[in-house]
Design a protein around this motif. Structure first.
Motif, PDB file in Angstrom:
ATOM      1  N   LEU A  80      -2.982  10.346   2.487  1.00 10.97           N
ATOM      2  CA  LEU A  80      -3.003  10.337   3.956  1.00 10.97           C
ATOM      3  C   LEU A  80      -2.463  11.638   4.547  1.00 10.97           C
ATOM      4  O   LEU A  80      -2.546  11.852   5.762  1.00 10.97           O
ATOM      5  CB  LEU A  80      -2.175   9.149   4.486  1.00 10.97           C
ATOM      6  N   GLY A  81      -1.895  12.483   3.683  1.00  6.79           N
ATOM      7  CA  GLY A  81      -1.344  13.750   4.175  1.00  6.79           C
ATOM      8  C   GLY A  81      -0.075  13.571   5.000  1.00  6.79           C
ATOM      9  O   GLY A  81       0.175  14.337   5.929  1.00  6.79           O
ATOM     10  N   VAL A  82       0.711  12.544   4.676  1.00  4.89           N
ATOM     11  CA  VAL A  82       1.994  12.350   5.368  1.00  4.89           C
ATOM     12  C   VAL A  82       3.124  12.452   4.352  1.00  4.89           C
ATOM     13  O   VAL A  82       2.892  12.387   3.134  1.00  4.89           O
ATOM     14  CB  VAL A  82       2.064  10.982   6.105  1.00  4.89           C
ATOM     15  N   GLU A  83       4.349  12.581   4.865  1.00  7.07           N
ATOM     16  CA  GLU A  83       5.464  12.847   3.966  1.00  7.07           C
ATOM     17  C   GLU A  83       5.798  11.652   3.082  1.00  7.07           C
ATOM     18  O   GLU A  83       5.995  11.793   1.883  1.00  7.07           O
ATOM     19  CB  GLU A  83       6.695  13.263   4.792  1.00  7.07           C
ATOM     20  N   GLU A  84       5.889  10.482   3.730  1.00  8.19           N
ATOM     21  CA  GLU A  84       6.257   9.306   2.940  1.00  8.19           C
ATOM     22  C   GLU A  84       5.684   8.036   3.557  1.00  8.19           C
ATOM     23  O   GLU A  84       5.335   7.994   4.741  1.00  8.19           O
ATOM     24  CB  GLU A  84       7.790   9.178   2.846  1.00  8.19           C
ATOM     25  N   ILE A  85       5.571   7.010   2.713  1.00 10.49           N
ATOM     26  CA  ILE A  85       5.218   5.666   3.164  1.00 10.49           C
ATOM     27  C   ILE A  85       6.429   4.794   2.834  1.00 10.49           C
ATOM     28  O   ILE A  85       6.757   4.604   1.659  1.00 10.49           O
ATOM     29  CB  ILE A  85       3.969   5.140   2.433  1.00 10.49           C
ATOM     30  N   ARG A  86       7.092   4.293   3.853  1.00 10.15           N
ATOM     31  CA  ARG A  86       8.271   3.454   3.623  1.00 10.15           C
ATOM     32  C   ARG A  86       7.834   2.052   3.201  1.00 10.15           C
ATOM     33  O   ARG A  86       6.904   1.486   3.783  1.00 10.15           O
ATOM     34  CB  ARG A  86       9.120   3.335   4.902  1.00 10.15           C
ATOM     35  N   PRO A  87       8.487   1.475   2.194  1.00  5.51           N
ATOM     36  CA  PRO A  87       8.133   0.121   1.762  1.00  5.51           C
ATOM     37  C   PRO A  87       8.270  -0.907   2.883  1.00  5.51           C
ATOM     38  O   PRO A  87       7.515  -1.884   2.926  1.00  5.51           O
ATOM     39  CB  PRO A  87       9.115  -0.158   0.623  1.00  5.51           C
ATOM     40  N   GLU A  88       9.203  -0.673   3.800  1.00  3.25           N
ATOM     41  CA  GLU A  88       9.386  -1.586   4.940  1.00  3.25           C
ATOM     42  C   GLU A  88       8.096  -1.766   5.724  1.00  3.25           C
ATOM     43  O   GLU A  88       7.792  -2.865   6.193  1.00  3.25           O
ATOM     44  CB  GLU A  88      10.459  -1.052   5.905  1.00  3.25           C
ATOM     45  N   TRP A  89       7.367  -0.655   5.920  1.00  7.34           N
ATOM     46  CA  TRP A  89       6.150  -0.688   6.738  1.00  7.34           C
ATOM     47  C   TRP A  89       5.069  -1.565   6.113  1.00  7.34           C
ATOM     48  O   TRP A  89       4.143  -2.000   6.789  1.00  7.34           O
ATOM     49  CB  TRP A  89       5.595   0.730   6.934  1.00  7.34           C
ATOM     50  N   LEU A  90       5.157  -1.768   4.801  1.00  9.58           N
ATOM     51  CA  LEU A  90       4.173  -2.601   4.096  1.00  9.58           C
ATOM     52  C   LEU A  90       4.683  -4.035   3.925  1.00  9.58           C
ATOM     53  O   LEU A  90       4.023  -4.865   3.320  1.00  9.58           O
ATOM     54  CB  LEU A  90       3.848  -2.021   2.719  1.00  9.58           C
ATOM     55  N   GLY A  91       5.884  -4.299   4.414  1.00  8.15           N
ATOM     56  CA  GLY A  91       6.452  -5.636   4.230  1.00  8.15           C
ATOM     57  C   GLY A  91       6.810  -5.919   2.785  1.00  8.15           C
ATOM     58  O   GLY A  91       6.809  -7.073   2.349  1.00  8.15           O
ATOM     59  N   ALA A  92       7.128  -4.865   2.039  1.00 12.23           N
ATOM     60  CA  ALA A  92       7.454  -5.055   0.617  1.00 12.23           C
ATOM     61  C   ALA A  92       8.807  -5.732   0.456  1.00 12.23           C
ATOM     62  O   ALA A  92       9.736  -5.503   1.248  1.00 12.23           O
ATOM     63  CB  ALA A  92       7.467  -3.706  -0.091  1.00 12.23           C
ATOM     64  N   ASN A  93       8.926  -6.596  -0.556  1.00 10.79           N
ATOM     65  CA  ASN A  93      10.194  -7.247  -0.890  1.00 10.79           C
ATOM     66  C   ASN A  93      10.921  -6.567  -2.045  1.00 10.79           C
ATOM     67  O   ASN A  93      12.135  -6.666  -2.162  1.00 10.79           O
ATOM     68  CB  ASN A  93       9.959  -8.713  -1.290  1.00 10.79           C
ATOM     69  N   ILE A  94      10.157  -5.936  -2.917  1.00 13.98           N
ATOM     70  CA  ILE A  94      10.748  -5.307  -4.096  1.00 13.98           C
ATOM     71  C   ILE A  94      10.072  -3.956  -4.293  1.00 13.98           C
ATOM     72  O   ILE A  94       8.839  -3.858  -4.253  1.00 13.98           O
ATOM     73  CB  ILE A  94      10.544  -6.180  -5.364  1.00 13.98           C
ATOM     74  N   VAL A  95      10.880  -2.917  -4.476  1.00 15.83           N
ATOM     75  CA  VAL A  95      10.351  -1.592  -4.789  1.00 15.83           C
ATOM     76  C   VAL A  95      10.766  -1.272  -6.215  1.00 15.83           C
ATOM     77  O   VAL A  95      11.939  -1.394  -6.564  1.00 15.83           O
ATOM     78  CB  VAL A  95      10.912  -0.512  -3.845  1.00 15.83           C
ATOM     79  N   VAL A  96       9.787  -0.893  -7.035  1.00 17.19           N
ATOM     80  CA  VAL A  96      10.100  -0.537  -8.418  1.00 17.19           C
ATOM     81  C   VAL A  96       9.648   0.887  -8.696  1.00 17.19           C
ATOM     82  O   VAL A  96       8.883   1.471  -7.928  1.00 17.19           O
ATOM     83  CB  VAL A  96       9.405  -1.493  -9.434  1.00 17.19           C
ATOM     84  N   SER A  97      10.135   1.430  -9.805  1.00 15.67           N
ATOM     85  CA  SER A  97       9.667   2.742 -10.253  1.00 15.67           C
ATOM     86  C   SER A  97       9.469   2.694 -11.765  1.00 15.67           C
ATOM     87  O   SER A  97       9.954   1.772 -12.435  1.00 15.67           O
ATOM     88  CB  SER A  97      10.684   3.837  -9.905  1.00 15.67           C
ATOM     89  N   GLY A  98       8.744   3.686 -12.257  1.00 15.90           N
ATOM     90  CA  GLY A  98       8.637   3.836 -13.701  1.00 15.90           C
ATOM     91  C   GLY A  98       7.501   3.074 -14.343  1.00 15.90           C
ATOM     92  O   GLY A  98       7.359   3.077 -15.566  1.00 15.90           O
ATOM     93  N   ILE A  99       6.685   2.409 -13.539  1.00 16.37           N
ATOM     94  CA  ILE A  99       5.550   1.707 -14.136  1.00 16.37           C
ATOM     95  C   ILE A  99       4.253   2.230 -13.555  1.00 16.37           C
ATOM     96  O   ILE A  99       4.017   2.169 -12.358  1.00 16.37           O
ATOM     97  CB  ILE A  99       5.668   0.181 -13.971  1.00 16.37           C
ATOM     98  N   PRO A 100       3.397   2.799 -14.426  1.00  9.75           N
ATOM     99  CA  PRO A 100       2.119   3.325 -13.942  1.00  9.75           C
ATOM    100  C   PRO A 100       1.153   2.181 -13.633  1.00  9.75           C
ATOM    101  O   PRO A 100       1.111   1.186 -14.353  1.00  9.75           O
ATOM    102  CB  PRO A 100       1.609   4.148 -15.129  1.00  9.75           C
ATOM    103  N   GLY A 101       0.421   2.298 -12.537  1.00  9.50           N
ATOM    104  CA  GLY A 101      -0.622   1.313 -12.236  1.00  9.50           C
ATOM    105  C   GLY A 101      -0.102  -0.076 -11.952  1.00  9.50           C
ATOM    106  O   GLY A 101      -0.662  -1.062 -12.414  1.00  9.50           O
ATOM    107  N   LEU A 102       0.966  -0.183 -11.162  1.00 12.22           N
ATOM    108  CA  LEU A 102       1.494  -1.507 -10.813  1.00 12.22           C
ATOM    109  C   LEU A 102       0.412  -2.423 -10.262  1.00 12.22           C
ATOM    110  O   LEU A 102       0.300  -3.584 -10.668  1.00 12.22           O
ATOM    111  CB  LEU A 102       2.621  -1.357  -9.776  1.00 12.22           C
ATOM    112  N   ALA A 103      -0.407  -1.894  -9.342  1.00 12.02           N
ATOM    113  CA  ALA A 103      -1.405  -2.726  -8.658  1.00 12.02           C
ATOM    114  C   ALA A 103      -2.453  -3.276  -9.619  1.00 12.02           C
ATOM    115  O   ALA A 103      -3.165  -4.222  -9.285  1.00 12.02           O
ATOM    116  CB  ALA A 103      -2.087  -1.926  -7.551  1.00 12.02           C
TER     117      ALA A 103
END
Lengths: 178, 178
Positions: A80-103
């Protein structure tokens, strides 16, 4: 095969006026999800996500939790060419890192937490314009509302439900059993 | 993709002394499965099938229903060199026909019934020696107990849970959404 993801943040949507979430120090996962969260419940009403059932019918709630990854959010931001996407804006409950292809994690697999809790993946969370509007508002760029939907395909994480209750907090390692 | 399966029989395990099922004219699927059946319940105790949780812990019940197919049962019978494998001996709740590779259906997919009920596939039901003993007893051939386990691999159908309640009866067509 076992993948390990790290919990970066836990969040709740407890303001009835919005799906936007806010960060907490920890959450207790109950049967039904996070108490007080708008998606909490062992049962839920069928909506646009379950077009095979009449709208409003009571069904098992397979969409208790929204899980997103740092890496996928950054991918959406880049597209999207923006700096960041905050998890709050997506209504996320859990943010994780280190796993490729979560979706792309398959439905039905288990994610185990250090507390002994277990969560079941219910597959990709398909993007809609709701989070797009939040992003558009934040950056003051109207077109982002619709551009988000395409940019977030297969990058908006997964939905999940609680199989066994227990605590969840940042720093936890999640064992994903594939 | 949509597959269509035909319901050939519906059964219940309502004798507390055995997992063996008996045929009914119809069943009502409730949240939790079939009332009176030994696997009924929205929740269940973790057992040998869920080694990642302490034995006896309360978890969501993902194994409410056992579904087998006529074709797979015949395949097991052929491999064992016996005339037939009765679904009752496997504790099956639903017998279907017309779908190739039932046991390989992915976890998470929906099966929709004419009554409006919906059932979610929870993957292959891995064979154990319990049904093997029933088969061995019936034919008077002791070795069938253990031979069953290998012969029934990827042929012993699936387990499932009820997503939306409703009636189910022989002759119904099940729409399987892959």
């Amino acid at each position: 095969m076992t993948l390990i993801a790290r919990v970066e943040a836990v969040l709740i949507a407890d303001d009835p006026s919005t799906f936007v979430t806010r960060e907490l120090d920890k959450v207790d996962l109950h049967f039904g999800g996070i108490e007080g969260d708008r998606h909490f419940g062992i049962f839920a009403k069928a909506d646009v996500r379950q077009p095979m059932y009449p709208r409003g019918t009571e069904i098992m709630n397979r969409r208790q939790l929204s899980i997103v990854s740092v890496e996928e959010l950054q991918g959406i931001a880049d597209r999207l060419g923006v700096e960041e996407i905050r998890p709050e804006w997506l209504g996320a409950n859990i943010v994780v890192s280190g796993i490729p292809g979560l979706a792309k994690l398959p439905m039905g697999i288990r994610m185990l937490l250090p507390s002994g809790a277990g969560v079941v993946c219910e597959g990709e969370n398909e993007p809609c314009t709701g989070p797009g509007k939040q992003i558009a508002n934040h950056y003051g760029i109207k077109e982002l509302t619709h551009r988000f939907v395409k940019a977030a395909l297969q990058s908006r994480g997964i939905v999940a439900y609680v199989e066994r209750p227990g605590e969840l907090k940042p720093g936890d390692e999640i064992e994903i059993q594939i």
